[in-house]
Design an enzyme around this catalytic site. Structure first.
Site, short mmCIF file in Angstrom:
data_model
loop_
_atom_site.label_atom_id
_atom_site.label_comp_id
_atom_site.label_asym_id
_atom_site.label_seq_id
_atom_site.Cartn_x
_atom_site.Cartn_y
_atom_site.Cartn_z
N GLU B 61 0.93 -0.83 0.42
CA GLU B 61 0.00 0.19 0.16
C GLU B 61 0.50 1.21 0.23
OE1 GLU B 61 -0.50 -2.02 2.17
OE2 GLU B 61 -2.25 -3.27 1.55
N PHE B 86 -5.68 -0.01 5.21
CA PHE B 86 -4.75 0.09 4.95
C PHE B 86 -4.55 1.37 4.00
CE2 PHE B 86 -6.53 -4.48 4.46
CZ PHE B 86 -5.51 -4.37 6.37
N HIS B 112 -14.68 -1.58 3.02
CA HIS B 112 -14.91 -1.90 5.14
C HIS B 112 -13.91 -1.31 5.65
CE1 HIS B 112 -14.74 -4.70 1.14
NE2 HIS B 112 -14.69 -5.84 2.18
N ASP B 120 -14.27 -10.07 10.28
CA ASP B 120 -12.63 -10.31 9.65
C ASP B 120 -12.15 -10.07 11.21
OD1 ASP B 120 -12.41 -11.29 7.90
OD2 ASP B 120 -12.28 -9.22 6.76
#
Lengths: 281, 317
Positions: B61, B86, B112, B120
């Site tokens: 990233e 991220f 997300h 998660d």
């Protein structure tokens, strides 16, 4: 094209600029700046194909990105003396309201700067993006970048180095300033990085070494070789072996002048070793 | 009272994906980058139609943010795609130096976000991203509420010069905004008119606020619901005009109360018209595994929590 003597004269004048800039504000990074002076002078005055003036997109010309932004003194001096902004402006280095910030930035609109740098390890990714934009624009010009050797300890470099060969970014010449020094001492003592050439080659790069990284003719020859290896499906790395503080005897072969300015007597000594050539700012 | 209904539920990330696909057809400068999450970001159609304008970065990233900054030099408009965590915390310094401080025209598109990615768990559920991004000078921060608004926002940010953080999510949520509604950055949308309490909500909490307004209406409470899709720059006038009528406010967001929409609203009120405010937000905590509905219930981010907050804040008038 300037001849070698003209480039040598410019090198000496840039050294004077660096010493005077950091002395005036009692801060800045003379060691790495002096080590890269011959390279930066050769790059901007002999190696790069540059347009007149400055626009951010730089379509139709070679681009340069300085990743180790702390050597801003040499960058600013070379840019000013290449005509990007008035040489007199060098006197504002690190002062309040100046376009010549401690580390280079686009924020104040200084011509010649295309990205902020200073927080290390980011320049290679940026250079790769610019190189890929050139390909999309069918612009055959090259992207050059400069990185410190200590800077290679930043992990983002290795993400970028891996990406460059995977994506066949073969219009970039990334130069690593191998002066073997960083703030806390020799790179081999702070965090030994092993064989940097083998690391780049293992990551799929073509590597060119310039043994005499403070010799203008050797730099021009080595960079011509590097340029000849672009466009062959692999990114090109130049390992430039330099002497930190080159041209000022008491600043050479040590990391002590990484981020320290000379006092009045030291300035006088440094300037006397580099007599004025093109005129001080 | 104006009421809202829906016939379909969809994830806001699909709004991003479809907006990006449309941009691929209409704006040749738009390019997309992804760090190994193209199905999650719904980037497939853009990639299929514009393979030469897509950059697969791999799981890197930091490199993605730098490459995006570089691509702007040469006139490209890069849209980066990965999860919100991220897209922000992991790469904060890269965004700060190479994008925000450098003034690069990069669109950081973050899926997300918040608790609603569900199972998660906390490693992937960022509840701090609005705060991180709104603190960066020059950064625009947008958190749309449904599929249509996310699609419209995706298209709108391509026309905006400068860095943008676009935040959206994974769960299917009701589509209740009009498909043809123009997206104006920084312009709040009043959904219902009311006189007793202002409810300012962003993202997935906007629908919950509408549900809350129905329950409040049954209790004889008239709530004014404002959809704040842009957290920075904040539509201060819309907030001040509304509290001038209602005299109290509830803010609702899928984010920590520290650093989120609520704090931005509180600053506007404190400096212009001090007004009782209640925060529907997470209380300085990490998330955990669970279904989205279980998590929103446990952490007090639903219509029920908004109703309670409205009742509380009205007593403080």
């Amino acid at each position: 094209m300037p001849n070698t003597q003209q480039l040598e004269d410019l090198v000496i004048q840039v050294r004077r600029d660096i010493l005077r800039m950091v002395h005036k504000v009692n801060s800045g990074h003379p060691g790495g700046s002096l080590g890269c002076t011959e390279f930066m002078v050769a790059l901007y005055n002999e190696i790069m194909d540059r347009k007149e003036g400055f626009d951010m997109d730089g379509i139709g010309e070679d681009l340069f990105f300085l990743s180790n932004g702390h050597i801003s003194p040499v960058f600013y001096s070379v840019l000013a003396r290449a005509g990007y902004f008035p040489v007199e402006e060098l006197s504002t280095f690190r002062l309040i309201d100046s376009r010549l910030q401690g580390h280079p930035t686009t924020h104040e609109g200084l011509p010649g700067v295309r990205i902020a740098s200073g927080s290390l390890g980011q320049g290679m990714s940026v250079a790769l993006g610019a190189a890929q934009a050139k390909k999309m624009n069918n612009d055959a010009h090259l992207v050059y970048s400069l990185h410190g050797d200590g800077e290679l300890q930043e992990g983002q470099n290795w993400e970028a180095i891996m990406y460059a060969s995977a994506k066949k970014v073969d219009n970039i010449i990334a130069t690593v300033d191998l002066n073997g020094q960083q703030i806390d001492g020799a790179t081999d003592e702070v965090l030994p990085m092993g064989n940097i050439r083998e690391k780049f080659e293992a990551f799929g790069w073509t590597v060119v070494e310039i043994e005499e990284g403070n010799n203008v003719e050797a730099i021009i020859k080595g960079m011509a070789e590097a340029k000849s290896k672009t466009g062959q499906g692999k990114p090109v790395c130049v390992l430039l072996k330099t002497i930190m503080g080159n041209g000022v005897d008491f600043m050479m072969y040590t990391h002590e002048w990484h981020g320290k300015a000379p006092n009045d007597a030291q300035l006088e000594s440094g300037l006397s070793q580099n007599p004025e050539t093109l005129g001080d700012y | 009272m104006k009421t809202y209904t829906y016939t379909e539920k969809k994830d806001t990330r699909s709004g991003f994906g479809d907006g990006l696909t449309e941009l691929g057809r209409t704006n040749p400068d738009v390019v997309a980058l992804c760090a190994d999450l193209t199905p999650s970001l719904k980037m497939g159609d853009f990639i299929k139609e514009n393979p030469e304008r897509f950059f697969q970065i791999g799981i890197a990233e930091a490199n993605m943010m730098g490459i995006a900054a570089g691509l702007t030099i040469g006139g490209k408009i890069p849209f980066t795609g990965t999860f919100a965590n991220f897209s922000t915390g992991r790469v904060y310094d890269q965004i700060r130096q190479s994008i925000a401080y450098s003034g690069k025209n990069v669109k950081i598109c973050a899926s997300h976000a918040g608790l609603t990615l569900g199972e998660d768990g906390a490693t992937h559920q960022i509840l701090e991203d609005i705060g991180l991004m709104k603190m960066l000078p020059g950064m625009t921060v947008i958190n749309p509420c449904d599929y249509n608004q996310t699609k419209a926002a995706t298209i709108a940010i391509a026309e905006h010069e400068g860095p943008v953080y676009l935040r959206f999510g994974r769960p299917s949520v009701p589509i209740f905004t009009p498909a043809d509604q123009k997206f104006e950055i920084g312009k709040a949308i009043q959904l219902t008119e009311g006189t007793d309490v202002t409810i300012v909500a962003t993202g997935h909490l906007v629908w919950e606020a509408l549900e809350a307004s129905k329950a409040l209406y049954e209790q004889g409470i008239s709530a004014e619901i404002i959809n704040i899709h842009t957290i920075k720059p904040l539509d201060e006038k819309a907030i001040l005009d509304s509290v001038a009528k209602t005299g109290c406010i509830v803010t609702a967001e899928e984010h920590n109360y520290l650093g989120g929409l609520g704090e931005s609203v509180a600053r506007v009120l404190a400096t212009n018209n001090p007004t009782p405010q209640e925060f529907v937000a997470t209380q300085d905590t990490f998330g955990e595994s669970g279904t989205p509905a279980q998590l929103m219930d446990k952490y007090g981010l639903n219509a029920e929590a908004i109703v309670k907050a409205a009742q509380t804040v009205m007593k403080r008038k």
